[in-house]
Design a protein around this motif. Structure first.
Motif, PDB file in Angstrom:
ATOM      1  N   GLU A 158      -3.278  -8.115   2.580  1.00 52.42           N
ATOM      2  CA  GLU A 158      -4.609  -7.192   2.409  1.00 52.42           C
ATOM      3  C   GLU A 158      -4.326  -6.048   1.457  1.00 52.42           C
ATOM      4  OE1 GLU A 158      -7.821  -8.754   5.927  1.00 52.42           O
ATOM      5  OE2 GLU A 158      -6.633  -6.747   6.171  1.00 52.42           O
ATOM      6  N   TYR A 159      -3.294  -5.062   2.058  1.00 57.72           N
ATOM      7  CA  TYR A 159      -2.907  -3.776   1.255  1.00 57.72           C
ATOM      8  C   TYR A 159      -2.657  -4.194  -0.270  1.00 57.72           C
ATOM      9  CZ  TYR A 159      -0.436   0.531   0.544  1.00 57.72           C
ATOM     10  OH  TYR A 159       0.186   1.458  -0.076  1.00 57.72           O
ATOM     11  N   ALA A 216      -3.855  -6.762  -2.122  1.00 60.56           N
ATOM     12  CA  ALA A 216      -4.954  -7.085  -2.480  1.00 60.56           C
ATOM     13  C   ALA A 216      -5.708  -5.957  -3.224  1.00 60.56           C
ATOM     14  CB  ALA A 216      -5.975  -8.161  -1.769  1.00 60.56           C
ATOM     15  N   PRO A 222     -10.073  -0.095   1.807  1.00 54.86           N
ATOM     16  CA  PRO A 222      -9.003  -0.998   2.214  1.00 54.86           C
ATOM     17  C   PRO A 222      -7.603  -0.280   2.085  1.00 54.86           C
ATOM     18  CG  PRO A 222     -10.445  -2.082   0.717  1.00 54.86           C
ATOM     19  CD  PRO A 222     -10.952  -0.675   0.816  1.00 54.86           C
ATOM     20  N   GLY A 235     -10.788  -8.025  -4.099  1.00 50.90           N
ATOM     21  CA  GLY A 235     -11.389  -8.352  -2.526  1.00 50.90           C
ATOM     22  C   GLY A 235     -12.459  -9.499  -2.717  1.00 50.90           C
ATOM     23  N   LEU A 287     -11.559 -13.326   0.127  1.00 49.91           N
ATOM     24  CA  LEU A 287     -10.112 -12.863   0.085  1.00 49.91           C
ATOM     25  C   LEU A 287      -9.251 -13.211   1.335  1.00 49.91           C
ATOM     26  CD1 LEU A 287      -7.706 -11.058  -1.286  1.00 49.91           C
ATOM     27  CD2 LEU A 287      -8.647  -9.285   0.171  1.00 49.91           C
ATOM     28  N   LYS A 288      -9.893 -13.354   2.515  1.00 52.48           N
ATOM     29  CA  LYS A 288      -9.226 -13.718   3.894  1.00 52.48           C
ATOM     30  C   LYS A 288      -8.816 -14.941   3.692  1.00 52.48           C
ATOM     31  CE  LYS A 288     -10.226 -10.021   6.855  1.00 52.48           C
ATOM     32  NZ  LYS A 288     -11.001  -9.283   7.592  1.00 52.48           N
ATOM     33  N   THR A 333      -5.148   1.006   5.325  1.00 51.64           N
ATOM     34  CA  THR A 333      -3.970   0.641   5.709  1.00 51.64           C
ATOM     35  C   THR A 333      -3.072   1.772   5.723  1.00 51.64           C
ATOM     36  OG1 THR A 333      -4.560  -1.394   4.233  1.00 51.64           O
ATOM     37  CG2 THR A 333      -2.091  -0.954   4.932  1.00 51.64           C
ATOM     38  N   ILE A 360      -5.618 -15.628   1.395  1.00 52.16           N
ATOM     39  CA  ILE A 360      -4.674 -15.097   2.147  1.00 52.16           C
ATOM     40  C   ILE A 360      -4.009 -16.177   3.281  1.00 52.16           C
ATOM     41  CG2 ILE A 360      -3.693 -13.347   3.614  1.00 52.16           C
ATOM     42  CD1 ILE A 360      -5.232 -11.336   2.283  1.00 52.16           C
ATOM     43  N   TYR A 413      -0.429 -10.547   6.972  1.00 54.08           N
ATOM     44  CA  TYR A 413      -2.198 -10.199   6.706  1.00 54.08           C
ATOM     45  C   TYR A 413      -2.443  -8.840   6.067  1.00 54.08           C
ATOM     46  CZ  TYR A 413      -3.850 -14.844   8.587  1.00 54.08           C
ATOM     47  OH  TYR A 413      -4.124 -16.091   8.824  1.00 54.08           O
ATOM     48  N   GLU A 414      -1.718  -8.067   7.154  1.00 48.22           N
ATOM     49  CA  GLU A 414      -2.186  -6.598   6.760  1.00 48.22           C
ATOM     50  C   GLU A 414      -1.617  -6.307   5.412  1.00 48.22           C
ATOM     51  OE1 GLU A 414      -2.676  -4.828  11.207  1.00 48.22           O
ATOM     52  OE2 GLU A 414      -0.671  -4.916  10.518  1.00 48.22           O
TER      53      GLU A 414
END
Lengths: 286, 515
Positions: A97-98, A100, B322, A106, A110-111, B326, A114, A93-94
């Motif tokens: 997200e990175y 993206a 974001p 975003g 987005l979540k 990260t 994913i 996930y992380e």
């Protein structure tokens, strides 16, 4: 959507070329790039992805010069490199997200996007575990997921099936077919079976040059009536290979069944139905 | 034997043909130039009270040998302490493990490889010392032996021992590189204090410098008729130059027992290698990756295809938040978890230690513990092979580089929070500013050196040297305001940090254009 590659060359130190005077044009659909190792497939994809610059030539996407304006490509690109890495301390996930955030996307959905990508790629169960613990195939699927994050209009897959099991390969092919409905997909491989079932067109490369680009049928037709099969002894193989382009050999006890190319109609040989693999081997071996 | 030499040769060529090695060589050369201060310099390197030697062959040969022995032992360890790690990451180790080469032979080849690297640098410094003689000498005869002897007796055995120590540390602490760095830092400090100000038994002196310094002190005693020549200083000392008196240093005849002790240190090195070879993992490293366990989980999952057209639509978002988040997570999670125990101890110490100790000693050590994190700030893309993604991202320079710098500074300030709060209570804004600027400076330095050298080593070495000199309260290297808080200092640090960031931005920009 149109991608134009015009007389592109990539020259390395000395006289070595990664790509030489390469021109190609592609619109919506799947282009399969076939070629042996070192043919320049990855070099070409890197240049389209703008992470490598050509020494000469131009690349246009919808008439926009992406060498001068790489961000135009970045906005609509999905790219799976051949030899990519991941940050082992992040979970799926992380990491996505990175990715993206890197792609400049975003929003509230987005979540969910994913989550659905991970589910479709069968990674939901391990999505909260550090990627460092993943197998090669799982990392490859993470790579595929990131390529699809931004609803890309041009998707580049460089040797995408490495590490995938047979079932995953089938699922991946289905995915590509669906993707190609509204975008350009370029798929590189040196494994013909990865390409022959889905590619609308095939480009065969060798030593940085384009040997041919056409539909599969056209390429296969170019060697129609030239593929033969015969059985010879093991001792005769070296003499036989010196005079013929051998496509494949199968050992049978003391003998070898040889599949080969012949311009004439040889005696004691059986004419076979040509395949894309035969054409590929013929073009790259001769 | 032939295979062993081939192994050595390929190892040596591979390491010397790297960009970081060339940069280290250039920096070593620049530093070596300062070993002998120019006649009008405002600093000294070796000084006995008010005395220093005339610039004859003996003084220049021995002083540069002492400085090289200490400098290269300190820096060299960090330069060569990842030979085995490189074989692991390049998978060469797995091939070596299947060959006939024994553990001892392999470790010996690594130690000799390290030694050859350090000797190459020492040789360049040796040439530089001869050049310095001809630049600064005022008519003294050139005696080549006065250069060769100190380098052969002092420098080479020290470097061999450090080369072995680097392998020894890697065998036992290879998986915890930060611990290697920290332990060596303290070991080196201990050795230096013991060698120069502790034992009078020359044989126990690893760097072999004490015997020469004693001879220098003796020479000064003879001409000054002072019984106690206190005030020996080694390293860069500013001021007091106007009072400098000169004495003729005529070299030293090393006693046989001392020469034997130098051989004994080399022998001890071989013993350490033999001992380490018993415990060497031979690349049978426990893998973190457990595919079977995870794959078993996957078999239980009902598989569904992705329906691209039904995926939720995403929006454009060019926020860097974001990315900062990260990048910060990556910084925090890198390295071993127990390092955070040390960090917490450091942070607690910042809360309760006397303010001056907290600022001058604890803060630079606490920040040094983050060396591995900051050194990978802009190099991790290449290390983890994610640069294909990052370089193909949207505006990588403006967004990614910025977020990396900000996350690095955030980490520095987070760790310094107790100290900042204590100064805030005292309304001491000058010290608060120096700490903020210190955080910006050290991260800027990590970024620029990472981009310049394309690796972690250069920053690690320089940060180590900075921390060592900070703890020894050398004003020139005080980047975090432990000693100064004048406006001129604040201005200087701000300008240097801004310059470093501009250089980083420019070089990365060129890098992106040239790919």
């Amino acid at each position: 959507m149109k991608l134009d590659i015009q007389n592109v060359s990539k020259k390395y130190s000395g006289k070595k070329y990664g790509l030489k005077d390469y021109s190609l044009s592609i619109e919506k659909g799947i282009l399969g790039l076939l070629g042996p190792n070192g043919a320049g497939k990855s070099t070409l994809l890197k240049m389209i992805a703008t992470i490598s610059k050509p020494t000469n030539g131009a690349i246009h996407l919808n008439k926009n010069n992406i060498i001068k304006d790489p961000n135009y490509m970045h906005k609509q690109l999905g790219y799976l490199p051949q030899d990519f890495g991941v940050y082992p301390n992040l979970n799926a996930y992380e990491f996505l997200e990175y990715m993206a955030a890197l792609k400049g996307i975003g929003g509230t959905q987005l979540k969910q996007r994913i989550a659905l990508l991970l589910e479709g790629l069968n990674l939901t169960e391990v999505a909260k575990k550090p990627i460092g613990n993943y197998s090669g195939g799982m990392k490859q699927r993470i790579g595929i997921a990131q390529a699809l994050l931004n609803h890309p209009k041009i998707v580049l897959f460089d040797e995408p099936t490495v590490g995938l099991d047979p079932e995953e390969r089938v699922r991946f092919r289905n995915l590509i077919s669906e993707l190609a409905n509204d975008c350009i997909v370029i798929l590189s491989s040196h494994i013909v079976s990865d390409i022959d079932t889905i590619a609308d067109e095939v480009a065969i490369m060798k030593d940085g040059q384009l040997l041919t680009k056409a539909s599969q049928n056209t390429i296969v037709d170019s060697i129609k009536d030239k593929v033969y099969e015969t059985t010879i002894t093991k001792e005769a193989i070296s003499g036989f290979s010196a005079n013929h382009v051998i496509l494949n050999t199968i050992r049978k006890k003391e003998n070898i069944i040889v599949r080969y190319i012949s311009e004439e109609n040889p005696k004691d040989s059986k004419l076979c139905q040509a395949t894309l693999e035969d054409a590929y081997l013929y073009l790259t071996k001769r | 034997m032939k295979k062993f030499i081939i192994l050595l040769k390929s190892d040596y060529l591979q390491r010397t043909r790297s960009y970081p090695f060339l940069i280290t060589l250039c920096i070593s050369l620049a530093i070596a130039y300062t070993f002998i201060p120019p006649p009008d310099a405002t600093y000294s390197t070796i000084r006995i009270g008010d005395y220093q030697g005339y610039y004859n062959s003996e003084w220049i040969g021995y002083v540069t040998a002492i400085m090289t022995s200490i400098f290269l032992s300190l820096v060299g360890f960090y330069l060569v302490n990842s030979g085995i790690k490189k074989d692991i990451s390049s998978k060469i180790g797995q091939i070596i493990a299947t060959t006939k080469i024994s553990n001892f032979q392999y470790l010996l080849s690594k130690a000799i490889g390290n030694f050859l690297i350090l000797s190459t640098i020492a040789f360049i410094i040796f040439i530089m010392s001869i050049l310095l003689f001809f630049i600064y000498s005022t008519g003294y005869p050139f005696k080549i032996l006065q250069f060769i002897i100190p380098y052969a007796v002092i420098v080479l055995p020290s470097l061999l021992f450090i080369s072995v120590l680097a392998v020894f540390f890697e065998v036992f602490l290879g998986r915890i590189p930060v611990l290697q760095n920290i332990l060596f830092f303290f070991l080196f400090s201990l050795i230096l204090v013991n060698d120069n100000f502790g034992t009078k038994e020359f044989g126990w002196d690893i760097f072999g410098t004490r015997i020469i310094l004693d001879q220098m002190e003796e020479s000064v005693r003879e001409i000054s008729n002072i019984e106690n020549t206190s005030g020996l200083s080694i390293g860069y000392a500013l001021g007091n130059i106007s009072k400098t008196k000169y004495f003729p240093f005529e070299g030293i005849h090393f006693p046989g027992s001392f020469l034997l002790s130098r051989l004994a240190w080399m022998g001890l090195g071989l013993f350490l290698l033999g001992f380490a070879s018993i415990f060497f993992h031979r690349f049978k490293i426990k893998e973190r990756f457990q595919p079977k366990k995870i794959e078993n989980v996957l078999k239980t999952v009902i598989k569904s295809d992705i329906n691209i057209s039904k995926l939720p639509k995403i929006e454009k978002s060019f926020m860097v938040l974001p990315l900062i988040k990260t990048e910060f997570v990556l910084l925090v999670r890198s390295g071993h978890k127990w390092l955070w125990v040390l960090n917490i101890i450091g942070v607690l110490s910042l809360c309760f230690a006397p303010l001056s100790v907290a600022h001058q000693i604890i803060l630079p050590i606490l920040w040094f513990l983050q060396v591995s994190r900051w050194s990978s700030l802009v190099t991790k893309e290449k290390n983890f092979n994610t640069h294909f993604f990052t370089f193909a991202s949207y505006r990588p320079l403006r967004r990614l580089l910025l977020s990396q710098v900000i996350s690095g500074i955030l980490l520095a300030l987070l760790l310094a929070t107790p100290l900042l709060v204590r100064y805030l209570i005292l309304l001491d804004f000058a010290h608060i500013t120096t700490i903020l600027l210190g955080g910006v400076f050290i991260v800027s330095l990590a970024v620029v050196l990472g981009i310049l050298s394309n690796g972690k080593k250069l920053f690690e070495i320089i940060f180590f040297m900075l921390t060592y000199t900070n703890i020894n309260a050398i004003p020139f290297t005080d980047y975090y305001g432990g000693l100064h808080h004048h406006h001129a200092y604040l201005m200087a640090i701000t300008i240097v940090s801004a310059f470093l960031l501009i250089v980083s931005y420019t070089i990365r920009s060129i890098e992106l254009k040239k790919i």
